[in-house]
Motif scaffolding. Sequence first.
Motif, mmCIF file in Angstrom:
data_model
loop_
_atom_site.group_PDB
_atom_site.id
_atom_site.type_symbol
_atom_site.label_atom_id
_atom_site.label_comp_id
_atom_site.label_asym_id
_atom_site.label_seq_id
_atom_site.Cartn_x
_atom_site.Cartn_y
_atom_site.Cartn_z
ATOM 1 N N ILE A 125 49.461 54.599 46.008
ATOM 2 C CA ILE A 125 48.133 54.919 45.244
ATOM 3 C C ILE A 125 47.124 54.110 45.675
ATOM 4 C CG2 ILE A 125 49.719 56.248 43.377
ATOM 5 C CD1 ILE A 125 48.552 53.672 41.539
ATOM 6 N N HIS A 126 46.040 54.704 45.561
ATOM 7 C CA HIS A 126 44.684 54.059 45.923
ATOM 8 C C HIS A 126 44.485 52.941 44.809
ATOM 9 C CE1 HIS A 126 40.740 53.010 47.631
ATOM 10 N NE2 HIS A 126 40.279 53.313 46.151
ATOM 11 N N VAL A 127 44.110 51.871 45.154
ATOM 12 C CA VAL A 127 43.770 50.754 44.113
ATOM 13 C C VAL A 127 42.168 50.546 44.352
ATOM 14 C CG1 VAL A 127 43.886 48.441 43.602
ATOM 15 C CG2 VAL A 127 45.861 49.791 44.166
ATOM 16 N N SER A 128 41.481 50.726 43.279
ATOM 17 C CA SER A 128 39.980 50.524 43.356
ATOM 18 C C SER A 128 39.617 48.917 43.656
ATOM 19 C CB SER A 128 39.200 50.929 42.159
ATOM 20 O OG SER A 128 39.463 50.066 40.916
ATOM 21 N N LYS A 129 38.506 48.851 44.172
ATOM 22 C CA LYS A 129 38.221 47.494 44.444
ATOM 23 C C LYS A 129 37.891 46.568 43.029
ATOM 24 C CE LYS A 129 34.414 44.888 46.772
ATOM 25 N NZ LYS A 129 33.206 44.943 47.314
ATOM 26 N N ASP A 130 37.529 47.170 41.884
ATOM 27 C CA ASP A 130 37.298 46.465 41.017
ATOM 28 C C ASP A 130 38.948 45.952 40.328
ATOM 29 O OD1 ASP A 130 34.761 46.718 40.652
ATOM 30 O OD2 ASP A 130 34.674 48.572 39.404
ATOM 31 N N ASP A 131 39.955 47.040 40.642
ATOM 32 C CA ASP A 131 41.072 46.458 40.101
ATOM 33 C C ASP A 131 41.677 45.605 40.956
ATOM 34 O OD1 ASP A 131 41.705 48.386 38.034
ATOM 35 O OD2 ASP A 131 42.324 49.845 39.078
ATOM 36 N N VAL A 132 41.555 45.412 42.234
ATOM 37 C CA VAL A 132 41.707 44.396 43.010
ATOM 38 C C VAL A 132 41.230 43.055 42.999
ATOM 39 C CG1 VAL A 132 41.735 43.429 45.579
ATOM 40 C CG2 VAL A 132 42.187 45.783 45.080
ATOM 41 N N VAL A 133 40.042 42.935 42.508
ATOM 42 C CA VAL A 133 39.233 41.918 42.025
ATOM 43 C C VAL A 133 39.888 41.233 40.778
ATOM 44 C CG1 VAL A 133 37.052 40.778 41.271
ATOM 45 C CG2 VAL A 133 37.100 42.325 43.209
ATOM 46 N N LYS A 134 40.245 42.297 40.036
ATOM 47 C CA LYS A 134 40.506 41.645 38.570
ATOM 48 C C LYS A 134 42.163 41.077 38.512
ATOM 49 C CE LYS A 134 38.517 45.295 35.642
ATOM 50 N NZ LYS A 134 38.585 46.516 35.163
ATOM 51 N N ARG A 135 42.978 41.916 39.631
ATOM 52 C CA ARG A 135 44.223 41.328 39.831
ATOM 53 C C ARG A 135 44.265 40.046 40.532
ATOM 54 N NH1 ARG A 135 47.370 46.666 42.226
ATOM 55 N NH2 ARG A 135 47.230 47.987 40.501
ATOM 56 N N LEU A 136 43.246 39.751 41.431
ATOM 57 C CA LEU A 136 43.186 38.540 42.181
ATOM 58 C C LEU A 136 42.789 37.423 41.024
ATOM 59 C CD1 LEU A 136 41.834 39.453 45.461
ATOM 60 C CD2 LEU A 136 44.070 38.436 44.936
ATOM 61 N N ARG A 137 41.562 37.777 40.330
ATOM 62 C CA ARG A 137 41.424 36.955 39.320
ATOM 63 C C ARG A 137 42.470 36.449 38.258
ATOM 64 N NH1 ARG A 137 37.585 39.938 36.350
ATOM 65 N NH2 ARG A 137 36.579 39.945 37.932
ATOM 66 N N LYS A 138 43.238 37.245 37.923
ATOM 67 C CA LYS A 138 44.403 36.936 37.135
ATOM 68 C C LYS A 138 45.406 36.041 37.896
ATOM 69 C CE LYS A 138 44.335 40.852 34.006
ATOM 70 N NZ LYS A 138 45.260 42.059 33.679
ATOM 71 N N LEU A 139 45.649 36.186 39.122
ATOM 72 C CA LEU A 139 46.506 35.694 39.689
ATOM 73 C C LEU A 139 46.187 34.033 40.107
ATOM 74 C CD1 LEU A 139 47.726 37.948 42.701
ATOM 75 C CD2 LEU A 139 49.192 37.108 41.241
ATOM 76 N N GLN A 140 44.919 34.089 40.374
ATOM 77 C CA GLN A 140 44.406 32.797 40.625
ATOM 78 C C GLN A 140 44.375 31.672 39.313
ATOM 79 O OE1 GLN A 140 44.420 32.211 43.572
ATOM 80 N NE2 GLN A 140 42.448 32.170 44.375
ATOM 81 N N GLN A 141 44.057 32.685 38.140
ATOM 82 C CA GLN A 141 44.277 31.868 36.959
ATOM 83 C C GLN A 141 45.741 31.343 36.613
ATOM 84 O OE1 GLN A 141 42.822 34.745 34.049
ATOM 85 N NE2 GLN A 141 40.446 34.360 34.513
ATOM 86 N N LYS A 142 46.530 32.217 37.154
ATOM 87 C CA LYS A 142 48.006 31.914 36.649
ATOM 88 C C LYS A 142 48.253 30.570 37.647
ATOM 89 C CE LYS A 142 50.731 35.864 35.636
ATOM 90 N NZ LYS A 142 51.485 36.919 36.034
ATOM 91 N N ASN A 143 47.895 30.708 38.901
ATOM 92 C CA ASN A 143 48.018 29.540 39.816
ATOM 93 C C ASN A 143 47.553 28.340 39.382
ATOM 94 O OD1 ASN A 143 49.377 31.324 41.482
ATOM 95 N ND2 ASN A 143 47.699 31.841 42.702
ATOM 96 N N ARG A 144 46.284 28.436 38.880
ATOM 97 C CA ARG A 144 45.741 27.104 38.232
ATOM 98 C C ARG A 144 46.349 26.581 37.219
ATOM 99 N NH1 ARG A 144 40.893 29.422 37.950
ATOM 100 N NH2 ARG A 144 40.898 30.014 35.741
ATOM 101 N N LYS A 145 46.967 27.454 36.377
ATOM 102 C CA LYS A 145 47.631 26.887 35.087
ATOM 103 C C LYS A 145 49.065 26.388 35.689
ATOM 104 C CE LYS A 145 46.714 30.183 31.271
ATOM 105 N NZ LYS A 145 47.280 30.975 30.418
ATOM 106 N N ASN A 146 49.634 26.937 36.714
ATOM 107 C CA ASN A 146 50.884 26.209 37.437
ATOM 108 C C ASN A 146 50.522 24.993 37.885
ATOM 109 O OD1 ASN A 146 52.357 28.419 36.379
ATOM 110 N ND2 ASN A 146 52.222 29.833 38.213
ATOM 111 N N ARG A 147 49.425 24.710 38.471
ATOM 112 C CA ARG A 147 48.852 23.625 39.223
ATOM 113 C C ARG A 147 48.598 22.507 38.291
ATOM 114 N NH1 ARG A 147 45.937 26.728 42.928
ATOM 115 N NH2 ARG A 147 44.294 26.683 41.768
ATOM 116 N N ASP A 148 48.132 22.934 37.012
ATOM 117 C CA ASP A 148 47.914 21.945 35.999
ATOM 118 C C ASP A 148 49.059 21.344 35.155
ATOM 119 O OD1 ASP A 148 45.143 22.203 36.668
ATOM 120 O OD2 ASP A 148 44.942 23.474 35.063
#
Length: 148
Positions: A125-148
Amino acid sequence: MKLLAPIALLAMAVFSTMGGCAVHEQNESSRKTQSVNIEALNEEDGRFLNELFESERDDFDFVGKKVYLNHSASISDYIDKMFSYSSPDDDGWHPQAKGILYIFTPEEKESTEGIDAAIYSWMKIHVSKDDVVKRLRKLQQKNRKNRD
């Protein structure tokens, strides 16, 4: 004899469903691994993507940019998949293998912690650009937590 045909169809359906699950788990793993450390593209990979997305990218240059790939662990994995499903000598690249390019604005790049673009391939299914940005923001937040 007539009874075997429905049983064979059922077995094929179960087998293909099981295969889909295995691929999905592998892809989830690839996304988690790949999203932890997104490296800037080298000259060769950047030029390949510049050519591949010539009509979609306007003046965006992939060389030196950070690009998130939703379905590949690395740019070389993405390119390998491209060549295994199609070639430029055919009628063009397989659209599912090539994927959809999302180029981020400076604000979107900042909110995704430096990611310049994303390529979403093999999507049902098509994923909107806004959804892509939201998903990446969440992934980066998770990654930051895992690094800390």
